[in-house]
Design a protein around this motif. Structure first.
Motif, PDB file in Angstrom:
ATOM      1  N   ALA A 127     -14.119-104.815-129.942  1.00  0.00           N
ATOM      2  CA  ALA A 127     -13.080-104.268-130.809  1.00  0.00           C
ATOM      3  C   ALA A 127     -11.968-105.283-131.030  1.00  0.00           C
ATOM      4  N   ALA A 128     -11.334-105.193-132.200  1.00  0.00           N
ATOM      5  CA  ALA A 128     -10.145-106.012-132.466  1.00  0.00           C
ATOM      6  C   ALA A 128      -8.930-105.446-131.751  1.00  0.00           C
ATOM      7  N   ALA A 129      -8.911-104.139-131.564  1.00  0.00           N
ATOM      8  CA  ALA A 129      -7.856-103.443-130.823  1.00  0.00           C
ATOM      9  C   ALA A 129      -8.379-102.058-130.507  1.00  0.00           C
ATOM     10  N   GLY A 130      -7.784-101.423-129.503  1.00  0.00           N
ATOM     11  CA  GLY A 130      -8.213-100.090-129.120  1.00  0.00           C
ATOM     12  C   GLY A 130      -7.037 -99.181-128.842  1.00  0.00           C
ATOM     13  N   VAL A 131      -7.226 -97.896-129.131  1.00  0.00           N
ATOM     14  CA  VAL A 131      -6.242 -96.872-128.793  1.00  0.00           C
ATOM     15  C   VAL A 131      -6.981 -95.738-128.100  1.00  0.00           C
ATOM     16  N   ALA A 132      -6.596 -95.450-126.869  1.00  0.00           N
ATOM     17  CA  ALA A 132      -7.208 -94.380-126.081  1.00  0.00           C
ATOM     18  C   ALA A 132      -6.208 -93.235-125.986  1.00  0.00           C
ATOM     19  N   ILE A 133      -6.491 -92.149-126.691  1.00  0.00           N
ATOM     20  CA  ILE A 133      -5.585 -91.003-126.773  1.00  0.00           C
ATOM     21  C   ILE A 133      -5.974 -89.990-125.704  1.00  0.00           C
ATOM     22  N   HIS A 134      -5.096 -89.767-124.724  1.00  0.00           N
ATOM     23  CA  HIS A 134      -5.358 -88.798-123.651  1.00  0.00           C
ATOM     24  C   HIS A 134      -6.744 -89.038-123.050  1.00  0.00           C
ATOM     25  N   SER A 135      -6.972 -90.246-122.652  1.00  0.00           N
ATOM     26  CA  SER A 135      -8.303 -90.716-122.276  1.00  0.00           C
ATOM     27  C   SER A 135      -8.779 -90.160-120.935  1.00  0.00           C
ATOM     28  N   VAL A 136     -10.057 -89.755-120.892  1.00  0.00           N
ATOM     29  CA  VAL A 136     -10.707 -89.525-119.603  1.00  0.00           C
ATOM     30  C   VAL A 136     -10.688 -90.852-118.856  1.00  0.00           C
ATOM     31  N   PRO A 137     -10.241 -90.870-117.616  1.00  0.00           N
ATOM     32  CA  PRO A 137     -10.109 -92.159-116.917  1.00  0.00           C
ATOM     33  C   PRO A 137     -11.454 -92.776-116.568  1.00  0.00           C
ATOM     34  N   PRO A 138     -11.548 -94.093-116.584  1.00  0.00           N
ATOM     35  CA  PRO A 138     -12.781 -94.753-116.170  1.00  0.00           C
ATOM     36  C   PRO A 138     -13.087 -94.507-114.696  1.00  0.00           C
ATOM     37  N   PHE A 139     -14.312 -94.820-114.336  1.00  0.00           N
ATOM     38  CA  PHE A 139     -14.761 -94.689-112.951  1.00  0.00           C
ATOM     39  C   PHE A 139     -13.833 -95.496-112.032  1.00  0.00           C
ATOM     40  N   GLY A 140     -13.416 -94.876-110.960  1.00  0.00           N
ATOM     41  CA  GLY A 140     -12.531 -95.535-110.019  1.00  0.00           C
ATOM     42  C   GLY A 140     -11.103 -95.063-110.087  1.00  0.00           C
ATOM     43  N   VAL A 141     -10.713 -94.445-111.219  1.00  0.00           N
ATOM     44  CA  VAL A 141      -9.399 -93.811-111.328  1.00  0.00           C
ATOM     45  C   VAL A 141      -9.632 -92.337-111.013  1.00  0.00           C
ATOM     46  N   ILE A 142      -9.383 -91.947-109.796  1.00  0.00           N
ATOM     47  CA  ILE A 142      -9.817 -90.638-109.314  1.00  0.00           C
ATOM     48  C   ILE A 142      -8.987 -89.524-109.958  1.00  0.00           C
ATOM     49  N   PRO A 143      -9.643 -88.581-110.650  1.00  0.00           N
ATOM     50  CA  PRO A 143      -8.917 -87.486-111.312  1.00  0.00           C
ATOM     51  C   PRO A 143      -8.714 -86.312-110.364  1.00  0.00           C
ATOM     52  N   TYR A 144      -7.795 -86.453-109.428  1.00  0.00           N
ATOM     53  CA  TYR A 144      -7.622 -85.427-108.413  1.00  0.00           C
ATOM     54  C   TYR A 144      -6.637 -84.325-108.816  1.00  0.00           C
ATOM     55  N   ALA A 145      -6.064 -84.394-109.999  1.00  0.00           N
ATOM     56  CA  ALA A 145      -5.128 -83.359-110.430  1.00  0.00           C
ATOM     57  C   ALA A 145      -5.827 -82.007-110.488  1.00  0.00           C
ATOM     58  N   LEU A 146      -5.192 -80.975-109.947  1.00  0.00           N
ATOM     59  CA  LEU A 146      -5.800 -79.648-109.895  1.00  0.00           C
ATOM     60  C   LEU A 146      -6.061 -79.099-111.294  1.00  0.00           C
ATOM     61  N   SER A 147      -5.166 -79.384-112.235  1.00  0.00           N
ATOM     62  CA  SER A 147      -5.379 -78.887-113.594  1.00  0.00           C
ATOM     63  C   SER A 147      -6.599 -79.527-114.236  1.00  0.00           C
ATOM     64  N   PHE A 148      -6.860 -80.807-113.928  1.00  0.00           N
ATOM     65  CA  PHE A 148      -8.070 -81.473-114.419  1.00  0.00           C
ATOM     66  C   PHE A 148      -9.309 -80.769-113.884  1.00  0.00           C
ATOM     67  N   LEU A 149      -9.300 -80.474-112.599  1.00  0.00           N
ATOM     68  CA  LEU A 149     -10.453 -79.820-111.984  1.00  0.00           C
ATOM     69  C   LEU A 149     -10.649 -78.423-112.543  1.00  0.00           C
ATOM     70  N   ARG A 150      -9.570 -77.688-112.707  1.00  0.00           N
ATOM     71  CA  ARG A 150      -9.684 -76.325-113.243  1.00  0.00           C
ATOM     72  C   ARG A 150     -10.184 -76.342-114.673  1.00  0.00           C
ATOM     73  N   ALA A 151      -9.690 -77.287-115.467  1.00  0.00           N
ATOM     74  CA  ALA A 151     -10.034 -77.328-116.886  1.00  0.00           C
ATOM     75  C   ALA A 151     -11.453 -77.815-117.134  1.00  0.00           C
ATOM     76  N   GLY A 152     -11.991 -78.645-116.236  1.00  0.00           N
ATOM     77  CA  GLY A 152     -13.258 -79.293-116.550  1.00  0.00           C
ATOM     78  C   GLY A 152     -14.456 -78.969-115.685  1.00  0.00           C
ATOM     79  N   TRP A 153     -14.260 -78.276-114.565  1.00  0.00           N
ATOM     80  CA  TRP A 153     -15.376 -78.162-113.619  1.00  0.00           C
ATOM     81  C   TRP A 153     -16.540 -77.359-114.173  1.00  0.00           C
ATOM     82  N   LYS A 154     -16.275 -76.334-115.009  1.00  0.00           N
ATOM     83  CA  LYS A 154     -17.372 -75.518-115.542  1.00  0.00           C
ATOM     84  C   LYS A 154     -18.318 -76.347-116.400  1.00  0.00           C
ATOM     85  N   ALA A 155     -17.777 -77.360-117.092  1.00  0.00           N
ATOM     86  CA  ALA A 155     -18.600 -78.179-117.983  1.00  0.00           C
ATOM     87  C   ALA A 155     -19.597 -79.043-117.218  1.00  0.00           C
TER      88      ALA A 155
END
Length: 262
Positions: free
Chosen positions: A105-133
């Motif tokens: 890419a010449a440039a990139g914009v990541a809007i409210h991005s799911v974090p890459p592997f290694g950035v641990i998404p331990y926020a409870l709201s993240f877990l509540r919002a996404g675990w069913k999927a």
């Protein structure tokens, strides 16, 4: 890389929603002189109504993997005559980070991005919002479809009920559980130390599924090594940021950021 001549924008959609959500953004960017593409994921090139009718027995979509989605967009980007500006939302933001990391890419914009592997998404709201999927203890040969109740919590919190309902009907589509699971694996890995094209990460103060503090930790993983990496938190934005009434303010900030790079 001659960024000054990058006039093509590729928009990348996240999980759970239709690529048609980018239509106002495409029109706005095109009015500023850009050529815009918002290609759908594999097996999602249909209206939301048609995709819902295939649920839950859409085997091709159900067995799609994140690696295949990333490669799909990488191939589109590589097919263009110039390296484009890539703008992605949520899981599309993660894919944007990967494409930037690959030097495509010449440039990139990541809007409210799911974090890459290694950035641990331990926020409870993240877990509540996404675990069913993730579809634990369910068949991976069937698609997942977000309920309206979960949509209210994860995407459109803070919006009037009528707006939540309209957004649900216009945007929500079945999803691959294997793609969602892939976001927690090394398929979603980027090399934060690698020099890269200019990258902007944005977040919203009201986002529950990808809280602003998670976006900020994502941003902080990039060292200040000469590559342009910037971060912006918007007040009042939930995860439905692309369709909120404030979407044009966000789009204009991105356009201004791109102009500053030239």
């Amino acid at each position: 890389m001659n960024f000054a001549h990058a006039r093509t924008v590729v928009f990348i959609t996240g999980a759970f929603v239709s690529h048609f959500g980018w239509d106002p953004w495409k029109d706005h960017f095109e009015s500023k002189g850009f050529m815009c593409l918002a290609p759908p994921w594999p097996f999602k090139d249909a209206s939301p109504d048609e995709l819902r009718q295939r649920h839950p027995h859409d085997l091709e979509l159900a067995t799609l993997t994140l690696g295949e989605v990333i490669d799909h967009y990488a191939a589109i980007v590589q097919s263009l005559q110039e390296r484009p500006i890539v703008i992605g939302h949520s899981l599309g933001g993660l894919i944007t980070q990967v494409i930037v990391n690959r030097g495509l890419a010449a440039a990139g914009v990541a809007i409210h991005s799911v974090p890459p592997f290694g950035v641990i998404p331990y926020a409870l709201s993240f877990l509540r919002a996404g675990w069913k999927a993730l579809g634990l203890f369910t068949s991976l040969r069937e698609t997942y479809f977000m309920s309206f109740k979960d949509w209210q919590y994860a995407f459109v919190n803070g919006m009037p009920l009528a707006g939540q309902q309209q957004a649900y009907q216009q945007n929500v589509i079945p999803e691959s559980k294997t793609v969602v699971r892939g976001g927690l694996t090394r398929v979603a890995k980027v090399d934060f130390e690698k020099p890269h094209a200019p990258l902007l990460l944005t977040s919203g103060s009201e986002d529950r599924i990808i809280p602003a503090r998670l976006n900020y930790r994502n941003f902080k993983r990039y060292p200040q090594n000469g590559s342009v990496t910037e971060y912006k938190e918007f007040t009042g934005r939930n995860h439905f940021v692309l369709g909120q009434s404030t979407w044009k303010e966000d789009a204009d900030y991105i356009l201004e950021w791109l102009a500053r790079l030239r």
